[in-house]
Design a protein around this motif. Structure first.
Motif, short mmCIF file in Angstrom:
data_model
loop_
_atom_site.label_atom_id
_atom_site.label_comp_id
_atom_site.label_asym_id
_atom_site.label_seq_id
_atom_site.Cartn_x
_atom_site.Cartn_y
_atom_site.Cartn_z
N ALA A 183 0.85 -1.19 0.00
CA ALA A 183 0.00 0.00 0.00
C ALA A 183 0.88 1.24 0.00
O ALA A 183 1.89 1.31 0.71
CB ALA A 183 -0.91 -0.01 1.22
N GLY A 184 0.52 2.22 -0.82
CA GLY A 184 1.31 3.44 -0.96
C GLY A 184 2.19 3.45 -2.19
O GLY A 184 2.64 4.52 -2.62
N CYS A 205 3.16 3.40 -6.09
CA CYS A 205 2.56 3.81 -7.36
C CYS A 205 2.91 2.76 -8.41
O CYS A 205 4.04 2.26 -8.44
CB CYS A 205 3.08 5.18 -7.79
SG CYS A 205 2.50 6.53 -6.71
N ARG A 247 -2.21 4.63 -7.58
CA ARG A 247 -1.58 4.48 -6.27
C ARG A 247 -2.35 3.42 -5.49
O ARG A 247 -3.57 3.50 -5.38
CB ARG A 247 -1.58 5.80 -5.50
CG ARG A 247 -0.78 5.75 -4.19
CD ARG A 247 -0.73 7.11 -3.53
NE ARG A 247 -2.01 7.48 -2.94
CZ ARG A 247 -2.31 8.71 -2.54
NH1 ARG A 247 -1.44 9.68 -2.70
NH2 ARG A 247 -3.48 8.97 -2.00
N GLU A 292 -3.99 1.76 -2.53
CA GLU A 292 -4.51 2.17 -1.23
C GLU A 292 -4.59 0.99 -0.25
O GLU A 292 -4.32 1.15 0.93
CB GLU A 292 -5.91 2.78 -1.40
CG GLU A 292 -5.97 3.98 -2.34
CD GLU A 292 -5.26 5.19 -1.76
OE1 GLU A 292 -5.62 5.63 -0.66
OE2 GLU A 292 -4.34 5.72 -2.44
N ARG A 293 -4.95 -0.17 -0.77
CA ARG A 293 -5.10 -1.35 0.09
C ARG A 293 -5.01 -2.61 -0.77
O ARG A 293 -5.38 -2.60 -1.93
CB ARG A 293 -6.45 -1.31 0.82
CG ARG A 293 -6.59 -2.35 1.92
CD ARG A 293 -7.75 -2.05 2.86
NE ARG A 293 -9.05 -2.36 2.28
CZ ARG A 293 -9.92 -1.46 1.86
NH1 ARG A 293 -9.62 -0.17 1.90
NH2 ARG A 293 -11.09 -1.81 1.35
N HIS A 305 -7.06 -2.09 -4.05
CA HIS A 305 -7.86 -0.86 -4.05
C HIS A 305 -6.93 0.25 -4.48
O HIS A 305 -5.88 0.46 -3.86
CB HIS A 305 -8.43 -0.59 -2.65
CG HIS A 305 -9.43 -1.61 -2.20
ND1 HIS A 305 -10.76 -1.31 -1.99
CD2 HIS A 305 -9.30 -2.94 -1.94
CE1 HIS A 305 -11.41 -2.39 -1.61
NE2 HIS A 305 -10.54 -3.40 -1.55
N VAL A 306 -7.28 0.95 -5.55
CA VAL A 306 -6.38 1.95 -6.11
C VAL A 306 -7.06 3.30 -6.21
O VAL A 306 -8.30 3.41 -6.25
CB VAL A 306 -5.86 1.54 -7.51
CG1 VAL A 306 -5.08 0.25 -7.44
CG2 VAL A 306 -7.01 1.43 -8.52
N ARG A 307 -6.23 4.33 -6.26
CA ARG A 307 -6.66 5.68 -6.58
C ARG A 307 -5.97 6.05 -7.87
O ARG A 307 -4.74 6.03 -7.95
CB ARG A 307 -6.28 6.66 -5.47
CG ARG A 307 -6.81 8.08 -5.68
CD ARG A 307 -6.49 8.96 -4.48
NE ARG A 307 -7.03 10.32 -4.66
CZ ARG A 307 -6.89 11.30 -3.77
NH1 ARG A 307 -6.25 11.07 -2.63
NH2 ARG A 307 -7.40 12.50 -4.01
N PHE A 350 -11.62 6.23 -7.26
CA PHE A 350 -11.12 5.03 -6.59
C PHE A 350 -11.71 3.80 -7.28
O PHE A 350 -12.82 3.84 -7.82
CB PHE A 350 -11.49 5.04 -5.11
CG PHE A 350 -10.81 6.14 -4.32
CD1 PHE A 350 -9.65 5.87 -3.59
CD2 PHE A 350 -11.31 7.42 -4.30
CE1 PHE A 350 -9.02 6.87 -2.87
CE2 PHE A 350 -10.70 8.43 -3.58
CZ PHE A 350 -9.54 8.16 -2.85
#
Length: 217
Positions: free
Chosen positions: A25-26, A28, A44, A46-47, A60-62, A89
């Motif tokens: 997570a975190g 890119c 990026r 997220e989870r 889970h991405v942004r 998201f």
């Protein structure tokens, strides 16, 4: 009666076997697009989640949007490696990850000695439904009053310290690279006086006009 969903658990990391890379997570990442003719998506993480057996791993991405994907489209000042951090998201299969990438802040990107294929930069957050940007204003330069595009060479006036595109001052890029000194129209008269004074005390100056542009590796 609907069958209850199997519980899922959060993973600290996951290794994509096809590329033998571990992601957390975190990070890119570049993700495989649905249309093979399009460039990889930038996101990026997220989870990271898996089912109770540790299978069916989802991320889970942004999403980061490229300028072409925004409502306003690409503009002249957008860099070739520029992306916008969106409010979009999503959940994707972890196996669609193609590679790890780095999304730099604008300031740190402009300080890179060379730009790699997996280097990007972000200076805006983007609202995907309204097309609004945050911040909605950035510093502008040159007579054209455009935000800085790090792909473009610019020259700095020794008087006011503003930056100028060679084309905006009737100059070719090659001519700009050969400059020893540069004063814009507003600073020209005063600048020439200073230059003459400096030459009266020194027959030769090693000072070169500063230019800025990112190099690609």
């Amino acid at each position: 009666m609907a069958k209850p969903k199997a519980p899922r658990r959060t993973l600290d990391s996951y290794t994509v076997k096809q590329i033998n890379k571990t992601f957390r997570a975190g990070d890119c990442v570049l993700m495989r697009p649905s249309d093979p003719s399009k460039p990889s998506y930038v996101a990026r993480i997220e989870r990271i989640e898996a089912d109770s057996r540790g299978a069916n791993v989802k991320v889970h991405v942004r999403w980061y949007y490229r300028p072409e994907e925004s409502i306003g489209g690409r503009r002249q000042f957008h860099g070739s490696k520029e992306v916008f951090l969106s409010d979009h998201f999503d959940v994707q299969s972890a196996d669609t990850i193609e590679a790890k990438c780095t999304v730099h802040s604008f300031k740190s990107y402009t300080k890179l000695d060379a730009v790699g294929n997996d280097d990007f930069f972000c200076r805006f957050e983007y609202n995907s439904s309204t097309g609004a940007f945050n911040p909605d204003r950035v510093a502008v330069y040159c007579k054209c009053e455009m935000p800085y595009n790090p792909d473009d060479l610019m020259v700095q006036c020794e008087g006011c310290s503003d930056w100028f595109h060679p084309a905006c001052i009737d100059m070719t890029v090659e001519e700009a690279k050969r400059l020893d000194h540069f004063f814009c129209e507003s600073c020209s008269a005063e600048g020439q006086k200073k230059l003459q004074n400096s030459h009266s005390t020194s027959r030769h100056s090693d000072t070169k006009v500063e230019t800025k542009r990112r190099r690609r590796s």
